[in-house]
Design an enzyme around this catalytic site. Structure first.
Site, mmCIF file in Angstrom:
data_model
loop_
_atom_site.group_PDB
_atom_site.id
_atom_site.type_symbol
_atom_site.label_atom_id
_atom_site.label_comp_id
_atom_site.label_asym_id
_atom_site.label_seq_id
_atom_site.Cartn_x
_atom_site.Cartn_y
_atom_site.Cartn_z
ATOM 1 N N GLU A 1 0.825 -1.206 0.000
ATOM 2 C CA GLU A 1 0.000 0.000 0.000
ATOM 3 C C GLU A 1 0.860 1.258 0.000
ATOM 4 O OE1 GLU A 1 -2.222 -3.009 2.691
ATOM 5 O OE2 GLU A 1 -0.167 -2.605 1.996
ATOM 6 N N CYS B 1 -2.343 -3.739 7.188
ATOM 7 C CA CYS B 1 -1.907 -3.888 8.571
ATOM 8 C C CYS B 1 -2.246 -2.629 9.365
ATOM 9 C CB CYS B 1 -0.412 -4.181 8.640
ATOM 10 S SG CYS B 1 0.637 -2.833 8.052
ATOM 11 N N TRP C 1 19.344 -37.895 -16.286
ATOM 12 C CA TRP C 1 18.269 -37.139 -15.639
ATOM 13 C C TRP C 1 16.934 -37.713 -16.088
ATOM 14 C CZ3 TRP C 1 19.448 -34.040 -11.791
ATOM 15 C CH2 TRP C 1 20.706 -33.434 -11.749
ATOM 16 N N SER D 1 18.835 -39.394 11.518
ATOM 17 C CA SER D 1 18.626 -39.903 12.882
ATOM 18 C C SER D 1 19.932 -40.160 13.618
ATOM 19 C CB SER D 1 17.800 -41.191 12.841
ATOM 20 O OG SER D 1 16.534 -40.956 12.284
#
Length: 353
Positions: free
Chosen positions: A53, A76, A171, A224
């Protein structure tokens, strides 16, 4: 198409220019119109810059008496990195504001609209709301669900393979599809892979766009046992990585942020992973694999969107992009196809939960 709709679609297009640069702020566009003509346009270019704005109002020296402002998100009404946009609109003399969606940020969430209405400004809400919510799906997810948006991405053959039977994968898809994948890395906040993908492919997980620009998503590794090699490319190629490991994993000195989370029979606690990423300001995660990581997110019900790049070839054998036992048809995860596009010689399918 009504004029209101046309101007709001223009505001949405402007907002997209900020893709990859505004997090944790949303993407916002603004169009100022008076007497059927556009006075000025603006968008939030990057974090810390003017909001949409104010960017539009600045172009007319903050003089927009009697104008209508079309804004993709509620203006806002609080002081952050920038002062309130509601104040700027009122001071500029805007008489009508058309808002696509209410801001889910609790600091705003209807207060901006109420402030404008209390000052006598006509406010209409909800035009192109679905498009605005999709544009800011990550921002919305972080505020409404308290976790980042999760996007799965894979390049596959027509029969869903990500490699041949002998493991060859480069690929599957062509250069145009790979460039789109890097555009996703730029658009989203983090890119996540599992330890197996890291060991097998040693990816840098950085963003490589044709024009050399683009923001590097934060690399995230699920490991992990904290088995990552000290010379892995991801540790030095782009942004500083975040490595998640189990609480019992050994101590290691790595050029990365190591976060320990609970580990159950199905692997690391993905809810804890996403919560930790959200706490770091990450609002969206691109999950690039591997197949077991994709399955873990699907099993946990944490997949919001899928980008599947499909190459027009058939391998018949080789690993698929999702691992594990088959789902019963009645309980299989289901998604809505929301977008398709031709990307070079391949197709991109975009699906939402």
């Amino acid at each position: 198409m009504s004029n209101d709709r046309r101007y709001m679609e223009r505001a949405l297009a402007l907002a997209r220019h900020g893709t990859g640069w505004t997090t944790p702020n949303p993407l916002v566009g603004c169009v100022l119109v008076r007497d059927g003509a556009i006075l000025a346009e603006g968008w939030h270019r990057r974090l810390g810059d003017l909001h949409a704005e104010r960017a539009a109002l600045q172009a007319v020296d903050f003089r927009a008496e009697g104008a209508t402002a079309y804004v993709t998100l509620e203006p806002c009404c609080h002081h952050g990195r920038q002062p309130p946009c509601t104040e700027a609109l009122l001071e500029a003399g805007v008489s009508r504001v058309v808002v696509a969606m209410v801001d889910p940020d609790e600091r705003v969430s209807g207060r901006g609209i109420a402030q404008l209405r209390a000052a006598g400004v006509e406010v209409e809400v909800g035009l192109a709301e679905a498009e605005a919510r999709r544009l800011n799906a990550a921002f919305v997810s972080a505020r409404e669900r308290g976790r980042p948006l999760v996007v799965l991405k894979a390049g596959v053959t027509l029969d869903g393979r990500i490699a041949s039977a002998d493991g060859e994968s480069k690929w599957i898809t062509g250069p145009a599809a790979r460039a789109r994948g890097h555009a996703l890395r730029h658009a989203l906040d983090a890119i996540l892979v599992g330890a197996n993908t890291l060991r097998e492919d040693d990816p840098g997980l950085d963003t490589r766009l044709p024009d050399g620009r683009g923001s590097n998503a934060v690399p995230v590794v699920l490991d992990s046992g904290l088995s990552i090699r000290g010379d892995a490319k991801v540790l030095r190629a782009g942004a500083r990585p975040v490595v998640f490991c189990a609480t019992h994993a050994p101590e290691r000195d790595l050029p990365a942020d190591v976060i320990r989370v609970p580990h159950g029979p199905d692997g690391l606690d993905l809810g804890a992973v996403l919560a930790a990423l959200q706490a770091r300001g990450i609002q969206s995660v691109l999950v690039e694999g591997g197949a077991r990581v994709h399955r873990s997110f699907l099993d946990a019900g944490l997949v919001d969107r899928i980008h599947l790049f499909v190459a027009p070839r058939v391998l018949v054998s080789g690993p698929g992009w999702v691992a594990g036992a088959g789902f019963p048809l009645a309980n299989a995860p289901a998604f809505r196809l929301i977008e398709t596009r031709i990307v070079g010689d391949d197709a991109e399918l975009v699906m939402e939960a």
